[in-house]
Enzyme design. Structure first.
Site, short mmCIF file in Angstrom:
data_model
loop_
_atom_site.label_atom_id
_atom_site.label_comp_id
_atom_site.label_asym_id
_atom_site.label_seq_id
_atom_site.Cartn_x
_atom_site.Cartn_y
_atom_site.Cartn_z
N GLU A 131 45.78 33.16 44.14
CA GLU A 131 44.76 34.58 44.04
C GLU A 131 43.62 33.97 44.68
O GLU A 131 42.79 33.52 44.28
CB GLU A 131 44.63 34.82 42.64
CG GLU A 131 45.82 35.08 41.77
CD GLU A 131 45.37 35.82 40.42
OE1 GLU A 131 44.38 36.28 40.29
OE2 GLU A 131 46.14 35.96 39.53
N PHE A 132 43.65 34.52 46.03
CA PHE A 132 44.77 34.93 46.91
C PHE A 132 44.64 34.15 48.34
O PHE A 132 43.65 34.03 48.64
CB PHE A 132 44.39 36.45 47.02
CG PHE A 132 44.51 37.48 45.66
CD1 PHE A 132 45.68 37.83 45.31
CD2 PHE A 132 43.33 37.82 44.95
CE1 PHE A 132 45.90 38.46 44.44
CE2 PHE A 132 43.56 38.29 43.92
CZ PHE A 132 44.98 38.92 43.41
#
Ligand SMILES: *[C@@H]1O[C@H](CO)[C@@H](O)[C@H](O)[C@H]1NC(C)=O
Ligand SMILES: *[C@@H]1O[C@H](CO)[C@@H](O)[C@H](O)[C@H]1NC(C)=O
Ligand SMILES: *[C@@H]1O[C@H](CO)[C@@H](O)[C@H](O)[C@H]1NC(C)=O
Ligand SMILES: *[C@@H]1O[C@H](CO)[C@@H](O)[C@H](O)[C@H]1NC(C)=O
Ligand SMILES: *[C@@H]1O[C@H](CO)[C@@H](O)[C@H](O)[C@H]1NC(C)=O
Ligand SMILES: *[C@@H]1O[C@H](CO)[C@@H](O)[C@H](O)[C@H]1NC(C)=O
Ligand SMILES: *[C@@H]1O[C@H](CO)[C@@H](O)[C@H](O)[C@H]1NC(C)=O
Ligand SMILES: *[C@@H]1O[C@H](CO)[C@@H](O)[C@H](O)[C@H]1NC(C)=O
Ligand SMILES: *[C@@H]1O[C@H](CO)[C@@H](O)[C@H](O)[C@H]1NC(C)=O
Length: 372
Positions: A131-132
């Site tokens: 993420e991310f």
């Protein structure tokens, strides 16, 4: 309530039985909810969240206490469901994954260790929750990582004569929103289709107390913006990912706000900061307790297909059996592979939401025209 959503399309769909449906849930170490408390008849796959690569060797290093947890996890769940190790998570070091994605030696060490750990503890697969990725180069690196990971998984399966491990990834709610504000950032679609069993689309956290307006955290629709579950899922299909590789995320928690003016309490009402709960988030069972204890007003909003409650200047957006039934029907109308929940321990003690999702999914009309 919400009956308008059940358009005829929901009743003429057929679902291929060539790929098995996914009804998954993530389990996390904290807060403590023993794997034995998971009602496995409601799920097909349970994810262990999370392990992280070591930042010097890029391998998964498993401490003795983690080893004991991994062993208990698979020993408890394996007879009834498939188990996967999830690597990363919202609190892990995103930059470390970029380093791994860019460096062939690091990728090999990382991939090798994930397979070794999954096999050592009897897991059925591995999952990446980065993420991310933030740049086009990182997205390319992610695609390369998936490609080499899949090759290593097949090679290991061939050399040991075992079923290949599953390979999945948790991804942003949309293929092309927010992340692409400054660049033409796209997830590596071809690599996803070729190398992953499926992606878990994190169709939640679309609104929260970090903004100063109330809004559904995981509303199916949004007439005013693209911050909706329907936009996100359709963007993944438009982006080219095979629908049978897309799994919809469902949150088992709500987000809370403090209303600026308790008498202005609809969607889009002005707020200042988080309401009750840890950082303005509450487990679903806590939301229902809050509603009960405060005698909160509970409102089903048709425009967004979401539910919220308010009481004493607090506002809570969440999902309930009604909204989950609508979302599951929507996911099936897109021919998606299934759904997953974040996370075990947050549903009611009798698994109200998980049970609704399962029974809604099974209402689907099957290939032979029967109702499963
Ligand atoms: C688990 O879920 C199944 C299916 O909904 C239900 O029949 C069963 O009673 C549940 N078991 C427990 C212990 O909650
Ligand atoms: C690597 O991890 C160690 C232990 O968590 C930490 O002390 C160190 O700062 C990290 N190094 C880098 C470059 O992030
Ligand atoms: C971890 O377990 C191994 C094998 O049981 C043991 O040899 C080792 O001393 C343990 N390490 C620690 C730090 O407890
Ligand atoms: C790639 O990773 C390896 C192994 O950790 C390291 O020795 C090497 O310096 C890295 N290469 C680059 C270009 O960072
Ligand atoms: C990882 O690499 C080592 C050394 O190259 C090799 O012996 C081992 O079989 C590999 N493990 C897996 C799971 O690929
Ligand atoms: C809410 O935030 C927006 C953008 O950050 C800002 O323009 C607006 O003044 C804020 N409104 C309130 C009521 O704080
Ligand atoms: C939603 O996304 C589409 C592209 O997919 C874009 O054309 C449109 O302007 C967006 N709408 C809003 C309100 O941001
Ligand atoms: C609501 O609260 C009352 C009193 O505290 C309790 O008896 C009842 O079981 C609760 N109902 C639900 C649905 O939680
Ligand atoms: C479809 O549903 C019918 C009626 O419940 C059932 O008899 C049949 O076995 C189902 N077929 C498949 C492929 O699931």
């Amino acid at each position: 309530m919400l009956r308008f959503l059940f358009l005829p399309i929901f009743f003429v769909i057929t679902v291929s039985s060539s790929t098995s449906d996914i009804k998954a849930i993530y389990w996390l170490q904290q807060p403590l909810f023993p794997p034995s408390a998971i009602n496995t008849s409601l799920f097909t796959h349970v994810y262990y969240a999370f392990l992280a690569p070591n930042n010097a060797t890029y391998e998964l290093h498993v401490s003795n206490s983690t080893a004991a947890n991994l062993a208990t996890f698979t020993a408890t769940l394996r007879p009834s469901v498939a188990t996967l190790i999830s690597i990363g998570g919202a609190n892990s070091d995103a930059a470390l994954f970029a380093v791994i994605a860019f460096n062939a030696t690091a990728r090999a060490a990382f991939i090798n260790s994930t397979i070794a750990v999954a096999r050592a503890f009897g897991f059925h697969g591995v999952d990446l929750d980065w993420e991310f990725p933030r740049t086009a180069n990182e997205m390319n690196g992610l695609g390369q990582l998936f490609k080499e990971w899949r090759a290593a998984i097949f090679a290991e399966a061939a050399s040991t004569s075992r079923e290949p491990l599953l390979l999945t990834a948790a991804v942003y709610f949309s293929f092309d929103y927010f992340l692409s504000e400054t660049t033409s950032l796209r997830y590596p679609v071809c690599s996803i289709n070729d190398n992953l069993d499926w992606v878990n689309v994190m169709s939640y956290d679309l609104h929260g107390p970090w903004s100063n307006r109330t809004g559904p955290p995981a509303g199916l629709f949004d007439p005013k913006s693209n911050a909706s579950v329907s936009y996100g899922l359709q963007s993944w299909i438009r982006g080219g990912v095979i629908p049978k590789k897309i799994v919809m995320g469902l949150p088992l928690y709500g987000r809370t706000w403090q209303l600026l003016d308790p008498s202005v309490n609809g969607i889009g009402a002005p707020t200042f900061g988080a309401g009750p709960g840890l950082d303005g988030s509450m487990a679903l069972f806590q939301v229902l307790e809050f509603n009960n204890e405060t005698g909160a007003n509970v409102v089903h909003d048709k425009k967004t297909a979401s539910v919220y409650s308010y009481s004493g200047g607090y506002w809570v957006g969440y999902d309930d059996p009604v909204t989950v039934a609508v979302k599951v029907a929507f996911a099936q109308s897109l021919y998606l592979r299934g759904y997953f929940f974040w996370a075990a321990g947050l549903d009611t003690s009798d698994w109200k939401i998980s049970t609704q999702a399962q029974s809604s999914w099974m209402l689907c009309i099957n290939e032979s025209g029967g109702v499963n």
